[in-house]
Motif scaffolding. Structure first.
Motif, PDB file in Angstrom:
ATOM      1  N   PRO A 177     -28.559  62.715 -12.080  1.00 27.78           N
ATOM      2  CA  PRO A 177     -28.776  62.235 -13.459  1.00 27.78           C
ATOM      3  C   PRO A 177     -27.355  62.159 -14.177  1.00 27.78           C
ATOM      4  CG  PRO A 177     -30.649  63.974 -12.834  1.00 27.78           C
ATOM      5  CD  PRO A 177     -29.722  63.694 -11.977  1.00 27.78           C
ATOM      6  N   ARG A 178     -27.100  60.817 -14.349  1.00 27.17           N
ATOM      7  CA  ARG A 178     -25.971  60.506 -15.079  1.00 27.17           C
ATOM      8  C   ARG A 178     -25.311  61.356 -16.304  1.00 27.17           C
ATOM      9  NH1 ARG A 178     -21.558  57.226 -14.153  1.00 27.17           N
ATOM     10  NH2 ARG A 178     -20.535  56.399 -16.054  1.00 27.17           N
ATOM     11  N   ASP A 179     -26.317  61.457 -17.076  1.00 28.56           N
ATOM     12  CA  ASP A 179     -26.239  62.090 -18.174  1.00 28.56           C
ATOM     13  C   ASP A 179     -25.862  63.606 -18.141  1.00 28.56           C
ATOM     14  OD1 ASP A 179     -26.597  59.940 -19.742  1.00 28.56           O
ATOM     15  OD2 ASP A 179     -28.466  60.589 -20.516  1.00 28.56           O
ATOM     16  N   ASP A 180     -26.459  64.362 -16.992  1.00 31.69           N
ATOM     17  CA  ASP A 180     -26.359  65.465 -16.766  1.00 31.69           C
ATOM     18  C   ASP A 180     -24.996  65.856 -16.053  1.00 31.69           C
ATOM     19  OD1 ASP A 180     -28.518  66.365 -17.534  1.00 31.69           O
ATOM     20  OD2 ASP A 180     -29.458  66.261 -15.554  1.00 31.69           O
ATOM     21  N   VAL A 181     -24.426  64.687 -15.120  1.00 38.41           N
ATOM     22  CA  VAL A 181     -23.257  64.662 -14.691  1.00 38.41           C
ATOM     23  C   VAL A 181     -22.067  64.750 -15.570  1.00 38.41           C
ATOM     24  CG1 VAL A 181     -21.619  63.661 -12.842  1.00 38.41           C
ATOM     25  CG2 VAL A 181     -24.008  63.813 -12.453  1.00 38.41           C
ATOM     26  N   LEU A 182     -22.325  63.843 -16.546  1.00 31.03           N
ATOM     27  CA  LEU A 182     -21.124  63.725 -17.313  1.00 31.03           C
ATOM     28  C   LEU A 182     -20.934  64.916 -18.442  1.00 31.03           C
ATOM     29  CD1 LEU A 182     -21.900  59.881 -18.935  1.00 31.03           C
ATOM     30  CD2 LEU A 182     -20.359  60.956 -16.917  1.00 31.03           C
ATOM     31  N   ALA A 183     -22.160  65.472 -18.823  1.00 29.38           N
ATOM     32  CA  ALA A 183     -22.022  66.814 -19.744  1.00 29.38           C
ATOM     33  C   ALA A 183     -21.356  67.835 -18.877  1.00 29.38           C
ATOM     34  CB  ALA A 183     -23.501  67.167 -19.970  1.00 29.38           C
ATOM     35  N   ASP A 184     -21.798  67.965 -17.629  1.00 31.80           N
ATOM     36  CA  ASP A 184     -21.047  68.975 -16.770  1.00 31.80           C
ATOM     37  C   ASP A 184     -19.662  68.741 -16.464  1.00 31.80           C
ATOM     38  OD1 ASP A 184     -23.466  70.491 -16.510  1.00 31.80           O
ATOM     39  OD2 ASP A 184     -24.307  69.647 -14.631  1.00 31.80           O
ATOM     40  N   HIS A 185     -19.341  67.343 -16.223  1.00 33.10           N
ATOM     41  CA  HIS A 185     -18.155  67.004 -16.068  1.00 33.10           C
ATOM     42  C   HIS A 185     -16.967  67.566 -16.947  1.00 33.10           C
ATOM     43  CE1 HIS A 185     -14.908  64.337 -14.385  1.00 33.10           C
ATOM     44  NE2 HIS A 185     -14.550  64.092 -15.757  1.00 33.10           N
ATOM     45  N   ARG A 186     -17.245  67.206 -18.388  1.00 32.27           N
ATOM     46  CA  ARG A 186     -16.656  67.799 -19.501  1.00 32.27           C
ATOM     47  C   ARG A 186     -16.527  69.359 -19.581  1.00 32.27           C
ATOM     48  NH1 ARG A 186     -15.500  68.429 -24.845  1.00 32.27           N
ATOM     49  NH2 ARG A 186     -14.038  66.727 -25.946  1.00 32.27           N
ATOM     50  N   ALA A 187     -17.693  69.887 -19.440  1.00 33.38           N
ATOM     51  CA  ALA A 187     -17.700  71.300 -19.515  1.00 33.38           C
ATOM     52  C   ALA A 187     -16.896  72.046 -18.493  1.00 33.38           C
ATOM     53  CB  ALA A 187     -19.320  71.808 -19.441  1.00 33.38           C
ATOM     54  N   ARG A 188     -16.910  71.463 -17.350  1.00 34.22           N
ATOM     55  CA  ARG A 188     -15.916  71.940 -16.184  1.00 34.22           C
ATOM     56  C   ARG A 188     -14.685  71.891 -16.545  1.00 34.22           C
ATOM     57  NH1 ARG A 188     -16.717  71.153 -10.250  1.00 34.22           N
ATOM     58  NH2 ARG A 188     -16.432  72.904 -10.110  1.00 34.22           N
ATOM     59  N   PHE A 189     -14.246  70.803 -17.223  1.00 42.24           N
ATOM     60  CA  PHE A 189     -12.789  70.425 -17.662  1.00 42.24           C
ATOM     61  C   PHE A 189     -12.396  71.696 -18.634  1.00 42.24           C
ATOM     62  CE2 PHE A 189     -12.261  66.160 -16.062  1.00 42.24           C
ATOM     63  CZ  PHE A 189     -11.172  66.391 -15.364  1.00 42.24           C
ATOM     64  N   GLU A 190     -13.409  71.852 -19.715  1.00 40.85           N
ATOM     65  CA  GLU A 190     -13.314  72.716 -20.682  1.00 40.85           C
ATOM     66  C   GLU A 190     -13.045  74.254 -20.141  1.00 40.85           C
ATOM     67  OE1 GLU A 190     -12.907  72.669 -23.782  1.00 40.85           O
ATOM     68  OE2 GLU A 190     -14.184  71.255 -24.882  1.00 40.85           O
ATOM     69  N   ARG A 191     -13.700  74.638 -19.037  1.00 35.50           N
ATOM     70  CA  ARG A 191     -13.696  76.011 -18.282  1.00 35.50           C
ATOM     71  C   ARG A 191     -12.246  75.983 -17.496  1.00 35.50           C
ATOM     72  NH1 ARG A 191     -19.146  74.974 -17.308  1.00 35.50           N
ATOM     73  NH2 ARG A 191     -18.705  74.307 -15.094  1.00 35.50           N
ATOM     74  N   LEU A 192     -12.050  74.720 -17.107  1.00 36.01           N
ATOM     75  CA  LEU A 192     -10.528  74.641 -16.243  1.00 36.01           C
ATOM     76  C   LEU A 192      -9.496  75.426 -17.140  1.00 36.01           C
ATOM     77  CD1 LEU A 192      -8.470  73.991 -14.188  1.00 36.01           C
ATOM     78  CD2 LEU A 192      -8.743  71.391 -15.049  1.00 36.01           C
ATOM     79  N   PHE A 193      -9.375  74.759 -18.620  1.00 36.90           N
ATOM     80  CA  PHE A 193      -8.373  74.992 -19.328  1.00 36.90           C
ATOM     81  C   PHE A 193      -8.533  76.295 -19.913  1.00 36.90           C
ATOM     82  CE2 PHE A 193      -7.792  70.375 -19.299  1.00 36.90           C
ATOM     83  CZ  PHE A 193      -6.344  70.407 -19.031  1.00 36.90           C
ATOM     84  N   ASP A 194      -9.712  76.730 -20.300  1.00 39.81           N
ATOM     85  CA  ASP A 194     -10.046  78.104 -20.640  1.00 39.81           C
ATOM     86  C   ASP A 194      -9.609  79.190 -19.589  1.00 39.81           C
ATOM     87  OD1 ASP A 194     -11.417  77.297 -22.981  1.00 39.81           O
ATOM     88  OD2 ASP A 194     -13.150  77.820 -22.391  1.00 39.81           O
ATOM     89  N   THR A 195      -9.583  78.888 -18.173  1.00 39.91           N
ATOM     90  CA  THR A 195      -9.098  79.694 -17.307  1.00 39.91           C
ATOM     91  C   THR A 195      -7.555  79.631 -17.216  1.00 39.91           C
ATOM     92  OG1 THR A 195     -11.238  79.434 -15.888  1.00 39.91           O
ATOM     93  CG2 THR A 195      -9.293  79.983 -14.887  1.00 39.91           C
ATOM     94  N   LEU A 196      -7.025  78.442 -17.158  1.00 43.52           N
ATOM     95  CA  LEU A 196      -5.675  78.335 -17.266  1.00 43.52           C
ATOM     96  C   LEU A 196      -4.936  79.130 -18.362  1.00 43.52           C
ATOM     97  CD1 LEU A 196      -4.951  74.391 -16.258  1.00 43.52           C
ATOM     98  CD2 LEU A 196      -4.655  76.684 -14.792  1.00 43.52           C
ATOM     99  N   THR A 197      -5.616  79.218 -19.583  1.00 46.24           N
ATOM    100  CA  THR A 197      -5.116  79.682 -20.599  1.00 46.24           C
ATOM    101  C   THR A 197      -5.179  81.279 -20.769  1.00 46.24           C
ATOM    102  OG1 THR A 197      -5.579  77.748 -22.144  1.00 46.24           O
ATOM    103  CG2 THR A 197      -4.953  79.667 -23.199  1.00 46.24           C
ATOM    104  N   HIS A 198      -6.535  81.641 -20.095  1.00 46.51           N
ATOM    105  CA  HIS A 198      -6.763  83.161 -20.652  1.00 46.51           C
ATOM    106  C   HIS A 198      -6.943  83.911 -18.985  1.00 46.51           C
ATOM    107  CE1 HIS A 198      -7.346  82.338 -24.658  1.00 46.51           C
ATOM    108  NE2 HIS A 198      -8.556  81.349 -24.159  1.00 46.51           N
ATOM    109  N   GLY A 199      -6.784  83.226 -18.071  1.00 44.53           N
ATOM    110  CA  GLY A 199      -7.005  83.677 -16.497  1.00 44.53           C
ATOM    111  C   GLY A 199      -8.197  84.038 -16.343  1.00 44.53           C
ATOM    112  N   PHE A 200      -8.468  84.666 -15.032  1.00 45.80           N
ATOM    113  CA  PHE A 200      -9.618  84.948 -14.636  1.00 45.80           C
ATOM    114  C   PHE A 200     -10.342  86.228 -14.853  1.00 45.80           C
ATOM    115  CE2 PHE A 200      -7.994  81.788 -11.653  1.00 45.80           C
ATOM    116  CZ  PHE A 200      -9.240  80.822 -11.548  1.00 45.80           C
ATOM    117  N   ALA A 201      -9.517  87.105 -15.487  1.00 44.60           N
ATOM    118  CA  ALA A 201      -9.878  88.547 -15.719  1.00 44.60           C
ATOM    119  C   ALA A 201     -11.239  88.647 -16.498  1.00 44.60           C
ATOM    120  CB  ALA A 201      -8.857  89.429 -16.484  1.00 44.60           C
TER     121      ALA A 201
END
Length: 203
Positions: A177-201
């Protein structure tokens, strides 16, 4: 006959890229020759190669745009804005605008299918990612306000961006489902930057 006089300028380049993309999407990358693209675009093969040194670059034609976006994210950020915040803002803006480089443009699904079906395009995409990683590392190295590990940050960012794109491509090709993919896509980018900023700990 090819209009060999129509050689220069961004309009010629854009026309060639548009024609090539349409032909590759219709017939597959390996089913179309550069000569056929040139003939359809009304130029010579020599003109095609002046604008696109490799056949793969006819389809993966936004490398220059990606380079400029990376450079701008580093060079043009406001005083006091760190690099990760600038990269984050640039990335999410691309997603929200459905830019072709975001991976969620209206034409992304057929684009991903064409790349996945061609080993040559897949290999070139990996080369481009390595080139972009080096570009970002170079920019960070020469930025006096950045005091981190330039090569490491560039590697993490480009690898993370690519990982999000690959997963989104897999799901779009699978007709999730495209709407689900788009929402998850943005959320994963958010998680990427949260991790790059704060680390995996603690995650």
């Amino acid at each position: 006959m090819p209009r060999t006089g129509a050689r220069g300028g961004p309009q010629t380049r854009a026309r060639i890229a548009e024609v090539a993309a349409r032909m590759f999407l219709e017939r597959g990358f390996d089913g179309v020759t550069v000569a056929e693209v040139a003939r359809e675009a009304g130029v010579s093969s020599v003109t095609v190669f002046k604008h696109f040194p490799r056949k793969e670059d006819l389809f993966l034609d936004r490398t220059v745009d990606a380079v400029e976006l990376l450079r701008s994210a580093v060079r043009d950020r406001a005083p006091g804005v760190d690099v990760l915040a600038s990269l984050r803002a640039t990335t999410l803006r691309l997603v929200d605008d459905r830019h072709p480089l975001s991976g969620v443009n209206d034409r992304s699904t057929p684009f991903f299918r064409t790349v996945a079906a061609s080993p040559a395009l897949t290999a070139r995409a990996r080369e481009i990612a390595a080139e972009l990683q080096q570009t970002l590392a170079d920019e960070l190295t020469h930025d006096p306000s950045f005091d981190g590990d330039a090569a490491l940050l560039a590697a993490f960012f480009i690898a993370g961006y690519g990982t999000v794109l690959v997963e989104t491509a897999r799901r779009l090709i699978a007709d999730d489902p495209r709407d689900d993919v788009l929402a998850d896509h943005r959320a994963r980018f958010e998680r990427l930057f949260d991790t790059l900023t704060h680390g995996f700990a603690g995650r």
